[in-house]
Scaffold this motif. Structure first.
Motif, PDB file in Angstrom:
ATOM      1  N   UNK A 163      46.359  27.956  37.650  1.00  0.00           N
ATOM      2  CA  UNK A 163      47.392  26.948  37.888  1.00  0.00           C
ATOM      3  C   UNK A 163      47.920  26.921  39.297  1.00  0.00           C
ATOM      4  N   UNK A 164      47.332  27.713  40.198  1.00  0.00           N
ATOM      5  CA  UNK A 164      47.776  27.744  41.589  1.00  0.00           C
ATOM      6  C   UNK A 164      46.583  28.122  42.458  1.00  0.00           C
ATOM      7  N   UNK A 165      46.478  27.480  43.627  1.00  0.00           N
ATOM      8  CA  UNK A 165      45.308  27.702  44.473  1.00  0.00           C
ATOM      9  C   UNK A 165      45.436  28.865  45.439  1.00  0.00           C
ATOM     10  N   UNK A 166      46.591  29.499  45.484  1.00  0.00           N
ATOM     11  CA  UNK A 166      46.797  30.569  46.474  1.00  0.00           C
ATOM     12  C   UNK A 166      46.586  31.944  45.839  1.00  0.00           C
ATOM     13  N   UNK A 167      46.623  32.962  46.678  1.00  0.00           N
ATOM     14  CA  UNK A 167      46.403  34.332  46.189  1.00  0.00           C
ATOM     15  C   UNK A 167      47.529  34.745  45.240  1.00  0.00           C
ATOM     16  N   UNK A 168      47.218  35.632  44.284  1.00  0.00           N
ATOM     17  CA  UNK A 168      48.286  36.109  43.404  1.00  0.00           C
ATOM     18  C   UNK A 168      48.972  37.354  43.986  1.00  0.00           C
ATOM     19  N   UNK A 169      48.356  37.956  45.001  1.00  0.00           N
ATOM     20  CA  UNK A 169      48.982  39.126  45.636  1.00  0.00           C
ATOM     21  C   UNK A 169      48.502  39.226  47.079  1.00  0.00           C
ATOM     22  N   UNK A 170      49.337  39.728  47.945  1.00  0.00           N
ATOM     23  CA  UNK A 170      48.946  39.910  49.343  1.00  0.00           C
ATOM     24  C   UNK A 170      47.857  40.973  49.443  1.00  0.00           C
ATOM     25  N   UNK A 171      47.064  40.928  50.521  1.00  0.00           N
ATOM     26  CA  UNK A 171      46.013  41.952  50.635  1.00  0.00           C
ATOM     27  C   UNK A 171      46.618  43.326  50.861  1.00  0.00           C
ATOM     28  N   UNK A 172      47.833  43.365  51.421  1.00  0.00           N
ATOM     29  CA  UNK A 172      48.472  44.657  51.677  1.00  0.00           C
ATOM     30  C   UNK A 172      48.805  45.395  50.380  1.00  0.00           C
ATOM     31  N   UNK A 173      48.821  44.640  49.257  1.00  0.00           N
ATOM     32  CA  UNK A 173      49.070  45.265  47.952  1.00  0.00           C
ATOM     33  C   UNK A 173      48.011  46.299  47.587  1.00  0.00           C
ATOM     34  N   UNK A 174      46.885  46.276  48.310  1.00  0.00           N
ATOM     35  CA  UNK A 174      45.835  47.249  48.016  1.00  0.00           C
ATOM     36  C   UNK A 174      46.375  48.680  48.103  1.00  0.00           C
ATOM     37  N   UNK A 175      47.471  48.839  48.851  1.00  0.00           N
ATOM     38  CA  UNK A 175      48.006  50.205  48.955  1.00  0.00           C
ATOM     39  C   UNK A 175      48.551  50.691  47.608  1.00  0.00           C
ATOM     40  N   UNK A 176      48.796  49.772  46.676  1.00  0.00           N
ATOM     41  CA  UNK A 176      49.263  50.181  45.338  1.00  0.00           C
ATOM     42  C   UNK A 176      48.155  50.156  44.294  1.00  0.00           C
ATOM     43  N   UNK A 177      46.916  49.877  44.727  1.00  0.00           N
ATOM     44  CA  UNK A 177      45.796  49.792  43.783  1.00  0.00           C
ATOM     45  C   UNK A 177      45.063  51.123  43.711  1.00  0.00           C
ATOM     46  N   UNK A 178      44.302  51.328  42.642  1.00  0.00           N
ATOM     47  CA  UNK A 178      43.395  52.480  42.663  1.00  0.00           C
ATOM     48  C   UNK A 178      41.927  52.048  42.646  1.00  0.00           C
ATOM     49  N   UNK A 299      44.237  51.730  36.808  1.00  0.00           N
ATOM     50  CA  UNK A 299      45.640  51.434  36.473  1.00  0.00           C
ATOM     51  C   UNK A 299      46.025  50.123  37.145  1.00  0.00           C
ATOM     52  N   UNK A 300      45.581  49.961  38.395  1.00  0.00           N
ATOM     53  CA  UNK A 300      45.867  48.720  39.130  1.00  0.00           C
ATOM     54  C   UNK A 300      44.641  48.390  39.967  1.00  0.00           C
ATOM     55  N   UNK A 301      44.169  47.158  39.839  1.00  0.00           N
ATOM     56  CA  UNK A 301      42.936  46.788  40.554  1.00  0.00           C
ATOM     57  C   UNK A 301      43.070  45.385  41.146  1.00  0.00           C
ATOM     58  N   UNK A 302      42.438  45.219  42.300  1.00  0.00           N
ATOM     59  CA  UNK A 302      42.464  43.910  42.964  1.00  0.00           C
ATOM     60  C   UNK A 302      41.033  43.422  43.166  1.00  0.00           C
ATOM     61  N   UNK A 303      40.913  42.086  43.285  1.00  0.00           N
ATOM     62  CA  UNK A 303      39.610  41.490  43.599  1.00  0.00           C
ATOM     63  C   UNK A 303      39.778  40.614  44.831  1.00  0.00           C
ATOM     64  N   UNK A 304      38.980  40.914  45.855  1.00  0.00           N
ATOM     65  CA  UNK A 304      38.964  40.121  47.082  1.00  0.00           C
ATOM     66  C   UNK A 304      37.619  39.419  47.174  1.00  0.00           C
ATOM     67  N   UNK A 305      37.643  38.153  47.595  1.00  0.00           N
ATOM     68  CA  UNK A 305      36.354  37.497  47.794  1.00  0.00           C
ATOM     69  C   UNK A 305      36.384  36.567  48.990  1.00  0.00           C
ATOM     70  N   UNK A 306      35.154  36.283  49.459  1.00  0.00           N
ATOM     71  CA  UNK A 306      35.007  35.435  50.633  1.00  0.00           C
ATOM     72  C   UNK A 306      33.986  34.354  50.374  1.00  0.00           C
TER      73      UNK A 306
END
Ligand code: SF4
Length: 698
Positions: A163-178, A299-306
């Motif tokens: 429902x939104x075209x932008x990121x759901x989290x900043x890339x800097x949030x990776x510091x809270x991911x495992x 516990x917390x995971x992010x997906x980045x794509x290009x």
């Protein structure tokens, strides 16, 4: 780097290159930017890459356009034949009044015969004015920009399912991911400062899963490197999700609370066992299973794509898979989780938000909605315009060839280099009876112009830009534009006045104030606040809130607040290798050069580092061809042929060739396939069948 004795003044602004949006301090002496330092912006925390630190001197290049230019009546034909040292053979200088009158007279009253390309290099205010000028001035939505060539398919999938075209989290949030997946992206080259955060994440134990048909520098930091077969993204991702279903690793509670269509997704995935998909994607079944367990166990995971994900005819399906993977594991809306398409240009997010898209007004409000159009025309004080979705970048070029579009206004884009099958775009530009180009150089596109309006570089203008993190940031002028060049917003306003639109903005701040009237994303963000704080992330929930780094923790902006699973099936690339064209061509950027090279090839340091057009081939391929590194090869596809210097690169598979698209003398897009994704309408830059041969003479 120097000390305060080395400069007269310093001005805080934003790097003009990639979507990371690093904040910079421009050090000025004797009216020129002397050097650049990184400052403590929310995205960069003081860091800069080689482009941001050393790639600024193009703004003082001798080839800047400093006066309005009109094509001479006795000019030789339009084409790539304007010598920047001897442009007088093609153009004559004109006053601003004459050039603006000429530009407007060729467009006024022509309705659908005119189309516009705006720019992700311009500010939000300039992008907003550009789409308004086309819609209000010509009554239709044939206005687009380079998002169509980079992440349009990602946006299509995100809009559809989240429902939104932008990121759901900043890339800097990776510091809270495992755990983090980076797929179809090469951040060390293309988002270098973001890559430093990714590397730090691994240093403190985070597991980085890199997926890309090309090897890359992040491989060294990765727990898993999946160098899969080009075009096999959907097979690979569905196999990973199949394992998550098969082994019961999904988050049923999250799925029940926040999603819809899970049953269809689950049933669809049954056909994609890792064993069946392994030969297709070239990754062993056990590796696919291990990746599935690693991601689902986080516990917390992010997906980045290009753009390795987005620039395919199945680009929207690729993104749908990534969204489904995040949803089934509940990895959205919490610290360290989220979906993040790494946006390319420094303001491609903002230009898209500001409505530089043929199907959406600002804030992705559909042009097809009568109420939405009424809200805008009420603020604009103008009549209704077409409810039909407009044409996209490549469709506009087709319409020129068909004779439906006869004139164009191009602001800061360079389709004569950036479009797929670029000879098709160049012949369209040559066919136009009126081409207005607003730019800082006589670009390859300006070679076809009837009038060139001299614009401003980033260090010469005021305005906001929005980075990949949804951070709206303030750009400030450090030096005046050279000669008679003007800020882009001023040129747009003067043109609009001559088109009879009655605009009366006196500054970019006036434009920003108008944008806020119909853009909820800008609530609580004011010009004054940005002048004071430099950056605010949207959405910002109060005048004190710095903005939400993570969104959708409590549901999604979709019916019933639920995100959607959209199953993706396998669609083969459009232009598959055969006996005549047996290898695979893929294109992209390299660290030192930016997009079509108009800025970085005029930067002494960057062009000094990478002065020559080059392609990358595996050592075994070079041996087979009898080509030594540094010698030339000829690349031929069904569209055309280029001769280019070959480099040895083990990161490229033996049946692949990688070509950066920044070099006019060996333009990669002579070769690329214009076939488009049906949803995002993005061309398949990442896959064409190609023949590679040793050049006859070197
Ligand atoms: Fe500029 Fe991007 Fe480099 Fe930052 S990472 S300095 S925004 S090119």
């Amino acid at each position: 780097v120097g000390d305060s004795a080395d400069y007269d003044s310093e001005v805080e602004s934003i790097c003009p290159f990639c979507g990371v949006g690093c904040q910079v301090s421009l050090k000025v002496k004797d009216g020129k930017v002397k050097y650049v330092d990184g400052i403590n912006g929310p995205a960069n925390e003081g860091r800069l890459c080689v482009k941001g630190r050393f790639g600024f001197d193009y703004i003082h290049h001798k080839h800047r356009v400093t006066k309005p230019l009109i094509r001479r009546e006795d000019a030789p034909g339009k084409g790539l034949n304007v010598d920047p040292e001897n442009w007088q053979t093609h153009f004559r200088e004109a006053s601003w009044d004459e050039a603006l009158d000429f530009a407007a007279a060729g467009m006024k009253g022509r309705g659908r015969e005119i189309a516009g390309f705006g720019s992700a290099k311009c500010t939000n205010e300039e992008a907003y004015l550009f789409q308004k000028l086309i819609r209000q001035g010509f009554g239709h939505n044939n206005v687009d920009h380079c998002t169509r060539l980079c992440h349009a398919s990602s946006v299509a999938a995100l809009m559809e399912n989240v429902g939104s075209g932008a990121v759901t989290a900043t890339f800097n949030e990776i510091e809270n991911a495992d755990v983090a997946i980076v797929i179809g992206a090469n951040p060390v080259e293309n988002h270098p400062v973001a890559a430093t955060f990714f590397k730090q994440f691994t240093k403190r134990g985070g597991k980085l899963i890199v997926m890309d048909p090309r090897g890359q520098a992040l491989k060294r930091f990765a727990s898993h490197m999946l160098q899969f077969r080009p075009g096999a993204d959907v097979s690979m991702l569905n196999a990973i999700m199949h394992t998550i279903v098969e082994e019961g690793l999904y988050d049923q509670q999250y799925i029940d609370a926040y999603t819809e269509n899970w049953g269809a997704e689950k049933a669809h995935l049954a056909d994609f066992s890792p064993e069946a998909m392994a030969p297709i994607c070239g990754i062993e079944a056990e590796v696919l299973r291990d990746v599935a367990r690693t991601f689902a166990g986080a516990k917390a995971a992010m997906i980045f794509w290009g753009m390795g994900v987005s620039q395919h005819i199945h680009g929207t399906d690729n993104s749908r898979c990534l969204i489904s993977l995040a949803l089934m594991t509940g990895q959205v809306g919490r610290p360290g989780s989220g979906l993040h398409p790494l946006r390319g240009q420094n303001n491609v997010q903002g230009a898209s938000d500001a409505g530089l898209i043929p199907m959406f007004l600002p804030d992705y409000q559909p042009v097809t909605d009568d109420g939405v159009r009424a809200a805008f025309t009420s603020v604009w004080g103008s009549e209704d315009f077409s409810k039909e979705k407009g044409l996209t970048v490549t469709e506009i070029m087709d319409a020129v060839h068909d004779g439906a579009i006869k004139g164009m206004y191009v602001l800061g884009e360079n389709p004569a280099m950036s479009d797929p099958d670029v000879e098709h775009a160049r012949s369209a530009l040559a066919k136009l009876d009126h081409l207005v180009v607003q730019d800082i150089f006589i670009t390859e596109t300006a070679n076809y112009a009837d009038v060139i309006l001299p614009a401003s570089a980033f260090a010469e203008k005021s305005g906001t830009v929005t980075n990949t993190n949804r951070q709206v940031q303030m750009g400030r002028p450090a030096v005046p534009p050279p000669g008679e060049a003007r800020e882009d917003w001023w040129i747009e306003v003067e043109l609009a006045k001559r088109l009879g639109l009655g605009w009366s903005y006196e500054s970019p701040a006036d434009v920003f104030a108008e944008m806020k009237q119909n853009m909820r994303s800008l609530e609580n963000i004011t010009w004054e606040r940005l002048m004071e704080q430099n950056a605010v992330t949207y959405p910002s929930l109060s005048p004190e809130d710095p903005g939400q780094a993570i969104v959708f923790g409590e549901g999604f902006p979709r019916p019933d607040g639920r995100a959607r699973f959209t199953p993706a099936s396998v669609i083969a690339p459009d232009d598959v290798p055969d006996a005549d064209y047996p290898m695979i061509l893929t294109t992209g950027r390299q660290l030192e050069h930016w997009h079509t090279g108009s800025m970085t090839r005029r930067s002494a340091v960057l062009d000094g580092l990478e002065p020559e057009a080059n392609c990358s081939l595996h050592p075994s391929t070079l041996r087979k061809l009898g080509v030594a590194p540094g010698e030339h090869v000829v690349l031929t596809t069904k569209r055309g042929s280029i001769s280019i210097m070959a480099r040895e690169d083990r990161a490229v598979a033996p049946d692949m060739v990688f070509v950066p698209f920044a070099y006019v003398e060996a333009a990669a897009n002579v070769l690329t396939n214009p076939a488009i994704d049906p949803y995002g309408k993005i061309p398949e830059f990442k896959f064409s069948a190609v023949r590679v041969e040793k050049a006859e003479s070197d």
